[in-house]
Design a protein around this motif. Structure first.
Motif, PDB file in Angstrom:
ATOM      1  N   LYS A  57      -8.007 -17.717  18.774  1.00  0.00           N
ATOM      2  CA  LYS A  57      -7.528 -16.482  17.976  1.00  0.00           C
ATOM      3  C   LYS A  57      -7.397 -15.187  18.688  1.00  0.00           C
ATOM      4  O   LYS A  57      -7.963 -15.160  19.739  1.00  0.00           O
ATOM      5  CB  LYS A  57      -8.606 -16.020  17.077  1.00  0.00           C
ATOM      6  CG  LYS A  57      -8.840 -17.225  15.881  1.00  0.00           C
ATOM      7  CD  LYS A  57      -9.905 -16.899  14.722  1.00  0.00           C
ATOM      8  CE  LYS A  57      -9.681 -18.059  13.752  1.00  0.00           C
ATOM      9  NZ  LYS A  57     -10.926 -17.656  12.776  1.00  0.00           N
ATOM     10  N   GLY A  58      -6.669 -14.304  18.430  1.00  0.00           N
ATOM     11  CA  GLY A  58      -6.275 -13.139  19.283  1.00  0.00           C
ATOM     12  C   GLY A  58      -5.690 -12.996  20.432  1.00  0.00           C
ATOM     13  O   GLY A  58      -5.972 -12.489  21.322  1.00  0.00           O
ATOM     14  N   LYS A  62      -6.527  -9.542  21.878  1.00  0.00           N
ATOM     15  CA  LYS A  62      -7.989  -9.508  22.650  1.00  0.00           C
ATOM     16  C   LYS A  62      -8.104  -8.631  23.711  1.00  0.00           C
ATOM     17  O   LYS A  62      -9.050  -7.572  23.507  1.00  0.00           O
ATOM     18  CB  LYS A  62      -8.474 -10.986  22.962  1.00  0.00           C
ATOM     19  CG  LYS A  62      -9.887 -11.161  23.573  1.00  0.00           C
ATOM     20  CD  LYS A  62     -10.898 -10.620  22.758  1.00  0.00           C
ATOM     21  CE  LYS A  62     -11.255 -11.608  21.725  1.00  0.00           C
ATOM     22  NZ  LYS A  62     -12.141 -11.284  20.473  1.00  0.00           N
ATOM     23  N   GLU A  65      -8.497  -5.060  22.272  1.00  0.00           N
ATOM     24  CA  GLU A  65      -9.656  -4.807  21.712  1.00  0.00           C
ATOM     25  C   GLU A  65     -10.572  -4.311  22.959  1.00  0.00           C
ATOM     26  O   GLU A  65     -11.669  -3.724  22.692  1.00  0.00           O
ATOM     27  CB  GLU A  65     -10.218  -5.864  20.829  1.00  0.00           C
ATOM     28  CG  GLU A  65      -9.276  -6.214  19.637  1.00  0.00           C
ATOM     29  CD  GLU A  65      -9.825  -7.389  18.644  1.00  0.00           C
ATOM     30  OE1 GLU A  65      -9.367  -7.338  17.553  1.00  0.00           O
ATOM     31  OE2 GLU A  65     -10.458  -8.399  19.207  1.00  0.00           O
ATOM     32  N   LEU A  69     -12.982  -1.100  23.068  1.00  0.00           N
ATOM     33  CA  LEU A  69     -14.587  -1.269  23.497  1.00  0.00           C
ATOM     34  C   LEU A  69     -14.772  -0.439  24.728  1.00  0.00           C
ATOM     35  O   LEU A  69     -15.823   0.234  24.631  1.00  0.00           O
ATOM     36  CB  LEU A  69     -14.879  -2.613  23.605  1.00  0.00           C
ATOM     37  CG  LEU A  69     -15.296  -3.467  22.399  1.00  0.00           C
ATOM     38  CD1 LEU A  69     -15.877  -4.712  22.805  1.00  0.00           C
ATOM     39  CD2 LEU A  69     -16.304  -2.508  21.719  1.00  0.00           C
ATOM     40  N   GLU A  86      -9.872 -12.595  10.462  1.00  0.00           N
ATOM     41  CA  GLU A  86     -11.298 -11.950  10.596  1.00  0.00           C
ATOM     42  C   GLU A  86     -11.370 -11.145  11.841  1.00  0.00           C
ATOM     43  O   GLU A  86     -11.001 -11.250  13.121  1.00  0.00           O
ATOM     44  CB  GLU A  86     -12.316 -13.147  10.761  1.00  0.00           C
ATOM     45  CG  GLU A  86     -12.281 -14.344   9.790  1.00  0.00           C
ATOM     46  CD  GLU A  86     -12.914 -13.776   8.525  1.00  0.00           C
ATOM     47  OE1 GLU A  86     -13.392 -12.393   8.247  1.00  0.00           O
ATOM     48  OE2 GLU A  86     -12.566 -14.562   7.395  1.00  0.00           O
ATOM     49  N   PHE A  87     -12.252 -10.064  11.744  1.00  0.00           N
ATOM     50  CA  PHE A  87     -12.245  -8.954  12.659  1.00  0.00           C
ATOM     51  C   PHE A  87     -13.698  -9.037  13.261  1.00  0.00           C
ATOM     52  O   PHE A  87     -14.360  -9.446  12.585  1.00  0.00           O
ATOM     53  CB  PHE A  87     -12.135  -7.426  12.139  1.00  0.00           C
ATOM     54  CG  PHE A  87     -10.839  -7.051  12.121  1.00  0.00           C
ATOM     55  CD1 PHE A  87     -10.068  -6.466  13.005  1.00  0.00           C
ATOM     56  CD2 PHE A  87      -9.937  -7.389  10.888  1.00  0.00           C
ATOM     57  CE1 PHE A  87      -9.005  -6.058  13.207  1.00  0.00           C
ATOM     58  CE2 PHE A  87      -8.461  -6.943  10.844  1.00  0.00           C
ATOM     59  CZ  PHE A  87      -8.256  -6.433  12.037  1.00  0.00           C
ATOM     60  N   GLU A  88     -13.841  -8.879  14.613  1.00  0.00           N
ATOM     61  CA  GLU A  88     -15.172  -8.697  15.158  1.00  0.00           C
ATOM     62  C   GLU A  88     -15.869  -7.515  14.644  1.00  0.00           C
ATOM     63  O   GLU A  88     -15.330  -6.609  14.496  1.00  0.00           O
ATOM     64  CB  GLU A  88     -14.946  -8.942  16.870  1.00  0.00           C
ATOM     65  CG  GLU A  88     -14.183  -9.717  17.410  1.00  0.00           C
ATOM     66  CD  GLU A  88     -14.871 -11.015  17.644  1.00  0.00           C
ATOM     67  OE1 GLU A  88     -16.126 -11.012  17.703  1.00  0.00           O
ATOM     68  OE2 GLU A  88     -14.382 -12.076  17.912  1.00  0.00           O
ATOM     69  N   ASP A  89     -17.108  -7.665  14.661  1.00  0.00           N
ATOM     70  CA  ASP A  89     -18.037  -6.279  14.153  1.00  0.00           C
ATOM     71  C   ASP A  89     -17.569  -5.302  15.155  1.00  0.00           C
ATOM     72  O   ASP A  89     -17.434  -5.278  16.492  1.00  0.00           O
ATOM     73  CB  ASP A  89     -19.602  -6.653  14.444  1.00  0.00           C
ATOM     74  CG  ASP A  89     -19.937  -7.798  13.501  1.00  0.00           C
ATOM     75  OD1 ASP A  89     -19.317  -8.155  12.482  1.00  0.00           O
ATOM     76  OD2 ASP A  89     -21.208  -8.129  13.654  1.00  0.00           O
ATOM     77  N   PHE A  91     -14.952  -3.470  14.580  1.00  0.00           N
ATOM     78  CA  PHE A  91     -13.486  -2.956  14.711  1.00  0.00           C
ATOM     79  C   PHE A  91     -12.805  -3.063  13.378  1.00  0.00           C
ATOM     80  O   PHE A  91     -13.506  -3.798  12.381  1.00  0.00           O
ATOM     81  CB  PHE A  91     -12.592  -4.176  15.570  1.00  0.00           C
ATOM     82  CG  PHE A  91     -12.871  -4.369  16.771  1.00  0.00           C
ATOM     83  CD1 PHE A  91     -12.034  -3.499  17.644  1.00  0.00           C
ATOM     84  CD2 PHE A  91     -13.693  -5.201  17.229  1.00  0.00           C
ATOM     85  CE1 PHE A  91     -12.519  -3.572  19.151  1.00  0.00           C
ATOM     86  CE2 PHE A  91     -14.000  -5.082  18.641  1.00  0.00           C
ATOM     87  CZ  PHE A  91     -13.343  -4.452  19.663  1.00  0.00           C
ATOM     88  N   GLU A 204      -5.403  -0.836  14.754  1.00  0.00           N
ATOM     89  CA  GLU A 204      -6.825  -1.261  14.921  1.00  0.00           C
ATOM     90  C   GLU A 204      -7.403   0.007  15.625  1.00  0.00           C
ATOM     91  O   GLU A 204      -6.962   0.425  16.708  1.00  0.00           O
ATOM     92  CB  GLU A 204      -6.824  -2.828  15.633  1.00  0.00           C
ATOM     93  CG  GLU A 204      -8.276  -3.147  15.799  1.00  0.00           C
ATOM     94  CD  GLU A 204      -8.429  -4.409  16.251  1.00  0.00           C
ATOM     95  OE1 GLU A 204      -9.420  -5.190  16.368  1.00  0.00           O
ATOM     96  OE2 GLU A 204      -7.297  -4.906  17.112  1.00  0.00           O
ATOM     97  N   ARG A 235      -6.676 -16.687   5.295  1.00  0.00           N
ATOM     98  CA  ARG A 235      -8.152 -16.516   5.382  1.00  0.00           C
ATOM     99  C   ARG A 235      -8.908 -17.645   4.616  1.00  0.00           C
ATOM    100  O   ARG A 235      -9.771 -18.374   4.907  1.00  0.00           O
ATOM    101  CB  ARG A 235      -8.859 -15.124   5.123  1.00  0.00           C
ATOM    102  CG  ARG A 235     -10.342 -15.218   5.457  1.00  0.00           C
ATOM    103  CD  ARG A 235     -10.944 -13.964   4.981  1.00  0.00           C
ATOM    104  NE  ARG A 235     -10.352 -12.635   5.770  1.00  0.00           N
ATOM    105  CZ  ARG A 235      -9.607 -11.896   5.106  1.00  0.00           C
ATOM    106  NH1 ARG A 235      -9.121 -11.819   3.717  1.00  0.00           N
ATOM    107  NH2 ARG A 235      -9.138 -10.838   5.770  1.00  0.00           N
TER     108      ARG A 235
END
Length: 312
Positions: A57-58, A62, A65, A69, A86-89, A91, A204, A235
């Motif tokens: 994914k991504g 990625k 993102e 970070l 689904e997003f990573e925690d 984001f 994002e 999803r």
């Protein structure tokens, strides 16, 4: 906030999209300096392998993102169709742009539409969804992988490697390169159902309430309704960005929304397709409910089978 840095991919289309968001921010916040910073993603670097085979994914998101970070950028502008469901925690999808033209388009130097293509014509696309839908329209067509940015793909078409290629209409329109080929023909969403979020931009950020509030001026409610349905559908099916799933929600009026969806094998040998009209107020559950009817008809098994073929 005095300065806002946008993380973007370096392709012409990605830069156009980030410049578009920058212009909107400048309009609303003339006192804030907005700067673009470019990054290369995994999908930009591996150009000789179909995306479905790279997997994961991504593929397009990625590295952007990571820039968020690392505080190298404040926001990232994505084509929503490339954004994992689904997003990573940490984001969030802070805003969605007004949707552009969601259709796929046929580009050709010789043929005015899909019907005119001769038997056994070579058509370029790497998308498993487009492969499925082209095969349903024209089972005789020979499909050939097509990677690279839009300009590279058009150059391959003009060099005679393909009789036609299929691209997202919006990318060609944004870059104003419709005239670079003899025929640029958007295909009705009745004939080719787009991928989730196609022609919508997703903004994002890290989950910073102040920044999310600042970006709310970019947010389009209709895009939210349509993309929520589409992304919930994908999803619930547990399908990623590189699987043969087409889903398009279209707001009909203030009360109703039409949803078309298709899932199948890339060669068109098996598929499930539905078209429903639902109450717009139920938009937060429509995608999940429709996906469940697909699951009841064996959609998950079909996708698993399709994935095995794609990764073979």
């Amino acid at each position: 906030m005095k300065k806002l840095v946008i993380a973007t991919r370096s392709s012409k289309l990605a830069l156009w999209q980030s410049e578009y968001i920058k212009a909107q921010l400048n309009e609303h916040y003339p006192e804030i300096e907005v700067e673009l910073k470019t990054f290369s993603t995994k999908a930009d670097k591996i150009l000789d392998v179909p995306l479905a085979k790279i997997g994961g994914k991504g593929l397009f998101t990625k590295e952007l993102e990571i820039a968020l970070l690392n505080k190298e950028a404040d926001i990232a502008v994505h084509s929503l169709k490339d954004v994992p469901v689904e997003f990573e925690d940490g984001f969030v999808l802070a805003a969605l742009s007004k949707r552009f033209d969601p259709r796929d388009a046929l580009l050709s130097e010789k043929y005015a539409n899909i019907k005119e293509l001769p038997t056994g014509a070579i058509v370029g696309t790497t998308s498993l969804r487009r492969r499925l839908e082209i095969k349903l329209l024209r089972p005789d067509i020979v499909l050939k992988d097509l990677r690279g940015n839009i300009n590279t793909r058009i150059a391959k078409l003009k060099a005679g490697e393909y009789d036609a290629i299929i691209l997202a209409a919006t990318g060609v329109q944004k870059l104003k390169i419709e005239d670079e080929v003899k025929y640029f023909v958007p295909i009705s969403t009745d004939d080719m159902i787009p991928s989730m979020g196609q022609a919508t931009l997703g903004i994002e950020t890290l989950n910073d309430p102040k920044l999310v509030e600042l970006l709310s001026v970019l947010h389009d409610k209709n895009a939210e309704i349509e993309s929520t349905i589409e992304r919930d559908f994908v999803r619930t099916l547990e399908g990623g960005c590189q699987v043969p799933i087409g889903v398009k929600a279209t707001i009909l009026d203030e009360n109703s929304v039409d949803v078309r969806a298709i899932v199948g094998m890339p060669d068109g040998s098996e598929y499930i397709q539905e078209d429903i009209v639902a109450d717009i107020e139920e938009y937060k559950t429509i995608g999940q409910t429709l996906a469940q009817t697909f699951i009841d008809q064996g959609a998950k098994e079909l996708l698993e089978k399709a994935e095995k073929v794609a990764f073979a």
